[in-house]
Design a protein around this motif. Structure first.
Motif, PDB file in Angstrom:
ATOM      1  N   ALA A 266      46.674  35.780  29.671  1.00  0.00           N
ATOM      2  CA  ALA A 266      45.609  36.619  29.136  1.00  0.00           C
ATOM      3  C   ALA A 266      45.216  36.088  28.019  1.00  0.00           C
ATOM      4  O   ALA A 266      43.830  35.886  27.914  1.00  0.00           O
ATOM      5  CB  ALA A 266      45.976  38.206  28.708  1.00  0.00           C
ATOM      6  N   ARG A 275      40.683  38.617  30.706  1.00  0.00           N
ATOM      7  CA  ARG A 275      41.885  39.058  29.932  1.00  0.00           C
ATOM      8  C   ARG A 275      42.439  40.416  30.242  1.00  0.00           C
ATOM      9  O   ARG A 275      43.620  40.658  30.445  1.00  0.00           O
ATOM     10  CB  ARG A 275      41.535  39.137  28.556  1.00  0.00           C
ATOM     11  CG  ARG A 275      41.326  37.843  27.717  1.00  0.00           C
ATOM     12  CD  ARG A 275      41.373  37.977  26.292  1.00  0.00           C
ATOM     13  NE  ARG A 275      41.027  36.631  25.613  1.00  0.00           N
ATOM     14  CZ  ARG A 275      41.154  36.436  24.235  1.00  0.00           C
ATOM     15  NH1 ARG A 275      41.552  37.340  23.466  1.00  0.00           N
ATOM     16  NH2 ARG A 275      40.608  35.408  23.514  1.00  0.00           N
ATOM     17  N   GLN A 279      46.035  41.138  31.879  1.00  0.00           N
ATOM     18  CA  GLN A 279      46.893  41.971  30.973  1.00  0.00           C
ATOM     19  C   GLN A 279      47.472  43.202  32.149  1.00  0.00           C
ATOM     20  O   GLN A 279      48.752  43.462  31.865  1.00  0.00           O
ATOM     21  CB  GLN A 279      46.429  42.621  30.219  1.00  0.00           C
ATOM     22  CG  GLN A 279      46.975  43.169  29.059  1.00  0.00           C
ATOM     23  CD  GLN A 279      46.259  43.631  27.812  1.00  0.00           C
ATOM     24  OE1 GLN A 279      44.971  43.492  27.554  1.00  0.00           O
ATOM     25  NE2 GLN A 279      47.050  44.349  26.855  1.00  0.00           N
TER      26      GLN A 279
END
Length: 394
Positions: A266, A275, A279
């Motif tokens: 990420a 990201r 995540q």
């Protein structure tokens, strides 16, 4: 001869160490000589196409089946003076046979003729009596003739101090060198004394400079295997918790990640949407795949080691039970293997593998132990003080 190694063969499950060099072997078919490998093993076996031993090698050398110098090569010109010569004795079959015997002793961890010559030098230094000088002469002459100039390891004087010491008073060294005097014998002894003093000074210097070197062998290496658990991760903790895809939620650099792999990939992504997607990936491996496809931030190659180190510190400081597993590896080298990570991170069976994951795990292990030993305290929400200053930049 130039010996190369290591090599070995296996007999009844036991490894027999060896070394090899080049020789010229006469072909059975055309009587021409061809360069070949001669391999010598610790148990005395010798192999050059056929397997033999020292006695068999002597017959091969005597018969001309094997030559230790290139057949047909022009002979070296005679030296005008043995004393002034910078060359050793010519390589002969007899000398080579002695060198092979020395190599067998070395492979077995026993003293070679050169080492026994040094033992005789020490004996004569302690008791400079004629009987010990005779023993020293015998030890020196036992060294293969073509190897004698190297026995002292002195490229300037070569073996001249020994040759002086072993020549009787009033006699010329090598027959054409200086006539030996008592002062020359003493100068040779002084040469060895100065060498001993130099070695002692260097050992003392190294003892100070290398004072933090490990004093003995560490534990056997620990191998962190990449393992798949189709039924889910085991409840009882084991070395598998060292893997980056092991689910252990960590707070790091202003974010929260389900595993080290989630955090690493990420943070590598240049785009904020990527990201978030990484995540929230269902597993570490899926986070890895998503991160590998995303565009990386421009500075990632320069900061990725520090990011990984920070993530590992966060993982093991925020999960004491996992830290206990890491500490249980003691001082063992950690080999982080697998197939999903790049060779930069894992211990690959070729020159590409750099094992950075294993090295960083060892670093974090040392930091954890230092905190326990020195009574330090770490804020569980941070990885290092130095890292705090760069959090806002990631």
């Amino acid at each position: 001869m130039t010996w190369r190694g290591p090599t070995y063969r296996t007999v009844d499950g036991e490894r027999i160490d060896g070394a090899w060099c080049h020789v010229w072997q006469r072909s059975r078919w055309d009587a021409e000589y061809h360069l070949d490998d001669l391999i010598v093993f610790a148990d005395g076996a010798v192999r050059c196409q056929d397997r033999t031993d020292l006695a068999g090698l002597k017959k091969l050398l005597t018969s001309g089946r094997i030559s230790v110098t290139r057949p047909g090569a022009p002979a070296l010109p005679d030296e005008p003076s043995k004393w002034r010569s910078r060359h050793g004795e010519p390589l002969t079959p007899e000398g080579f046979l002695s060198e092979v015997a020395d190599k067998i002793e070395e492979l077995n961890g026993r003293p070679t003729t050169g080492q026994r010559c040094w033992e005789a030098i020490r004996r004569y230094q302690q008791e400079p009596e004629e009987r010990n000088r005779v023993l020293l002469r015998d030890a020196y002459l036992a060294v293969p003739p073509h190897r004698r100039i190297y026995v002292l390891g002195d490229m300037d004087l070569q073996d001249r101090p020994l040759r002086i010491l072993l020549t009787d008073l009033g006699e010329a060294v090598d027959g054409d060198g200086p006539v030996v005097t008592a002062d020359m014998h003493q100068e040779s002894l002084d040469y060895f004394r100065r060498g001993d003093e130099g070695v002692a000074r260097e050992q003392e210097r190294r003892a100070v400079q290398y004072a933090d070197d490990p004093s003995g062998p560490g534990q056997s290496a620990v191998i962190s295997h990449q393992t798949v658990f189709p039924q889910g991760w085991p409840e009882a903790l084991g070395l598998f918790v060292l893997r980056n895809d092991y689910p252990a939620q960590i707070a790091f650099a202003g974010g929260t990640y389900p595993s080290v792999l989630h955090g690493y990939w990420a943070l590598s992504a240049a785009d904020a949407a990527d990201r978030r997607l990484i995540q929230e990936a269902p597993s570490g491996r899926e986070a890895h795949d998503l991160g590998g496809r995303a565009v990386q931030r421009a500075d990632w190659p320069a900061i990725r080691l520090a990011v990984m180190a920070g993530l590992l510190r966060a993982k093991f400081t925020q999960h004491p039970e996992l830290a206990g597993v890491l500490l249980s590896t003691g001082d063992a080298t950690i080999s982080y293997t697998g197939f999903s990570d790049s060779p930069f991170w894992r211990d690959a069976p070729d020159s590409r593998g750099r094992n950075w994951m294993g090295r960083l795990l060892e670093l974090v292990r040392s930091e954890l132990l230092a905190e326990l030993s020195l009574g330090g305290h770490r804020d569980p929400g941070s990885s290092t003080v130095a890292w705090k200053s760069t959090r806002s930049q990631i």
